[in-house]
Design an enzyme around this catalytic site. Structure first.
Site, PDB file in Angstrom:
ATOM      1  N   PRO A 106      -1.835   0.951  -5.757  1.00 47.64           N
ATOM      2  CA  PRO A 106      -2.967   1.933  -6.179  1.00 47.64           C
ATOM      3  C   PRO A 106      -4.232   1.898  -5.494  1.00 47.64           C
ATOM      4  O   PRO A 106      -5.152   2.552  -5.238  1.00 47.64           O
ATOM      5  CB  PRO A 106      -3.032   2.178  -7.019  1.00 47.64           C
ATOM      6  CG  PRO A 106      -3.054   0.409  -7.476  1.00 47.64           C
ATOM      7  CD  PRO A 106      -0.974  -0.278  -6.651  1.00 47.64           C
TER       8      PRO A 106
ATOM      9  N   ASP B 124      -1.029   5.534   5.927  1.00 47.11           N
ATOM     10  CA  ASP B 124      -1.185   6.728   4.578  1.00 47.11           C
ATOM     11  C   ASP B 124      -3.500   6.141   4.603  1.00 47.11           C
ATOM     12  O   ASP B 124      -3.115   5.749   5.341  1.00 47.11           O
ATOM     13  CB  ASP B 124      -0.829   6.987   3.702  1.00 47.11           C
ATOM     14  CG  ASP B 124       0.308   8.307   3.922  1.00 47.11           C
ATOM     15  OD1 ASP B 124       0.211   8.539   5.014  1.00 47.11           O
ATOM     16  OD2 ASP B 124       0.837   8.705   2.494  1.00 47.11           O
TER      17      ASP B 124
ATOM     18  N   ASP C 183       2.929   4.531  -4.993  1.00 48.76           N
ATOM     19  CA  ASP C 183       4.647   4.044  -4.590  1.00 48.76           C
ATOM     20  C   ASP C 183       4.918   4.963  -3.851  1.00 48.76           C
ATOM     21  O   ASP C 183       5.005   6.625  -4.147  1.00 48.76           O
ATOM     22  CB  ASP C 183       5.355   4.270  -6.022  1.00 48.76           C
ATOM     23  CG  ASP C 183       7.000   4.127  -5.768  1.00 48.76           C
ATOM     24  OD1 ASP C 183       7.732   2.949  -5.897  1.00 48.76           O
ATOM     25  OD2 ASP C 183       7.682   5.288  -5.916  1.00 48.76           O
TER      26      ASP C 183
ATOM     27  N   THR D 216       2.472   2.635  -8.932  1.00 48.47           N
ATOM     28  CA  THR D 216       2.048   3.891  -8.649  1.00 48.47           C
ATOM     29  C   THR D 216       0.413   3.668  -9.158  1.00 48.47           C
ATOM     30  O   THR D 216       0.367   3.310  -9.743  1.00 48.47           O
ATOM     31  CB  THR D 216       2.928   4.770  -9.512  1.00 48.47           C
ATOM     32  OG1 THR D 216       2.976   6.495  -9.090  1.00 48.47           O
ATOM     33  CG2 THR D 216       3.113   4.689 -10.755  1.00 48.47           C
TER      34      THR D 216
ATOM     35  N   LYS E 262      -3.606  11.554   5.146  1.00 45.07           N
ATOM     36  CA  LYS E 262      -3.441  13.161   4.781  1.00 45.07           C
ATOM     37  C   LYS E 262      -4.690  12.816   4.053  1.00 45.07           C
ATOM     38  O   LYS E 262      -4.669  12.314   3.105  1.00 45.07           O
ATOM     39  CB  LYS E 262      -2.136  13.890   3.744  1.00 45.07           C
ATOM     40  CG  LYS E 262      -1.097  13.946   5.060  1.00 45.07           C
ATOM     41  CD  LYS E 262      -0.400  14.493   4.256  1.00 45.07           C
ATOM     42  CE  LYS E 262       1.251  14.273   4.978  1.00 45.07           C
ATOM     43  NZ  LYS E 262       1.525  13.445   4.894  1.00 45.07           N
TER      44      LYS E 262
ATOM     45  N   MET F 123      -4.309  14.597  -7.700  1.00 40.78           N
ATOM     46  CA  MET F 123      -4.141  14.879  -6.849  1.00 40.78           C
ATOM     47  C   MET F 123      -4.801  16.342  -7.716  1.00 40.78           C
ATOM     48  O   MET F 123      -4.347  17.593  -7.094  1.00 40.78           O
ATOM     49  CB  MET F 123      -3.292  15.596  -5.447  1.00 40.78           C
ATOM     50  CG  MET F 123      -2.843  14.315  -4.584  1.00 40.78           C
ATOM     51  SD  MET F 123      -1.182  14.278  -4.027  1.00 40.78           S
ATOM     52  CE  MET F 123      -0.517  14.722  -5.323  1.00 40.78           C
TER      53      MET F 123
ATOM     54  N   GLY G  14       0.269   4.389   0.162  1.00 44.60           N
ATOM     55  CA  GLY G  14      -0.703   4.248  -0.773  1.00 44.60           C
ATOM     56  C   GLY G  14       0.360   4.450  -2.785  1.00 44.60           C
ATOM     57  O   GLY G  14       1.301   5.774  -2.185  1.00 44.60           O
TER      58      GLY G  14
ATOM     59  N   GLY H 293      -8.729   4.303  -8.427  1.00 45.62           N
ATOM     60  CA  GLY H 293      -8.142   3.466  -8.975  1.00 45.62           C
ATOM     61  C   GLY H 293      -7.780   1.868  -9.076  1.00 45.62           C
ATOM     62  O   GLY H 293      -7.233   1.778  -7.331  1.00 45.62           O
TER      63      GLY H 293
END
Length: 252
Positions: free
Chosen positions: A20, A43, A98, A126, A65, A178, A96, A207
């Protein structure tokens, strides 16, 4: 009609979850495959500290993205992975959190499978597990919640709505990925379907990173909290969010 694809087993792809944010949360196996990679396709949320673990000779390809802007379309990312593997390269697809939790990892592996490319999956922590732990919010607690649900804040691919009724009626923890842009919609739908407006909630911004920030309030004040938050952020709704002030330990 089925399309026949050329089969290539020359390269290998490792789908790696980077965790994370805190680079120390990268798994040992993740570290090993990153260090051995010829190509790293990464990413936006992968930290520079983790990217620095790659060999100096590795080719680094950014395909990040962010909200309302895709640097590289998904089909093009798939094509890059296939092409680099067919060149005989050891490829790390670095994401990023999982890769199998709202990370489109399954879609990318389906594409590799079409071409007969060998791959492995290296799980990552995650955001829902990592960010809440660093915020002092247990996802489950005998006095607060016996289950947890992870939900994407994005509109579903086929345009269908989330099953708001079941989310609002269940006595569990809701974690929205998101979801900042949809915070008003989330608030309205949950209250309309019966979840109490006074239900505790929290927004965890960045986080597990040094600049982590936790905003707490109630479901009714969620849109107001979201207006003061920036991405990446996670929304937690449920009684467990009230424990943040008591159990917080990070950045004290």
């Amino acid at each position: 009609m089925t399309t026949n694809h050329a089969i290539s087993n020359s390269g290998f792809v490792s789908l790696v979850g980077a965790g994370p944010g805190d680079p120390d949360l990268l798994t040992v196996k993740g570290l090993k495959v990153i260090q051995a990679a010829d190509v790293v396709v990464y990413d936006r949320l992968v930290s520079t500290d983790i990217l620095a673990l790659a060999d100096a000779s590795a080719e680094m390809i950014y395909v990040g993205k962010k909200l309302d802007f895709h640097c590289v379309p998904q089909d093009q990312i798939n094509q890059i992975l296939v092409q680099k593997a067919q060149e005989g390269k050891r490829v790390v697809r670095l994401k990023g959190g999982d890769s199998f939790i709202f990370g489109r990892g399954g879609e990318e592996l389906e594409e590799l499978a079409k071409f007969g490319i060998k791959y492995e999956v290296v799980p990552g922590i995650t955001a829902a597990a990592g960010a809440t732990a660093y915020a002092g919010i247990p996802l489950t607690h005998r006095d607060h919640a016996q289950s947890v649900q992870f939900i994407t804040g994005h509109v579903q691919k086929d345009g269908r709505e989330i099953e708001w009724g079941s989310l609002a009626q269940s006595n569990n923890t809701l974690v929205f990925y998101m979801g900042l842009k949809q915070s008003g919609h989330i608030c309205d739908k949950l209250i309309t379907h019966g979840l109490a407006a006074k239900t505790p909630c929290a927004i965890i911004e960045n986080g597990t990173r040094q600049d982590q920030r936790v905003l707490t309030g109630t479901l009714a004040t969620l849109p107001e909290l979201a207006n003061g938050a920036v991405s990446p952020a996670l929304i937690v709704i449920g009684s467990v969010a009230s424990l943040s002030e008591t159990l917080q330990w990070f950045n004290q």
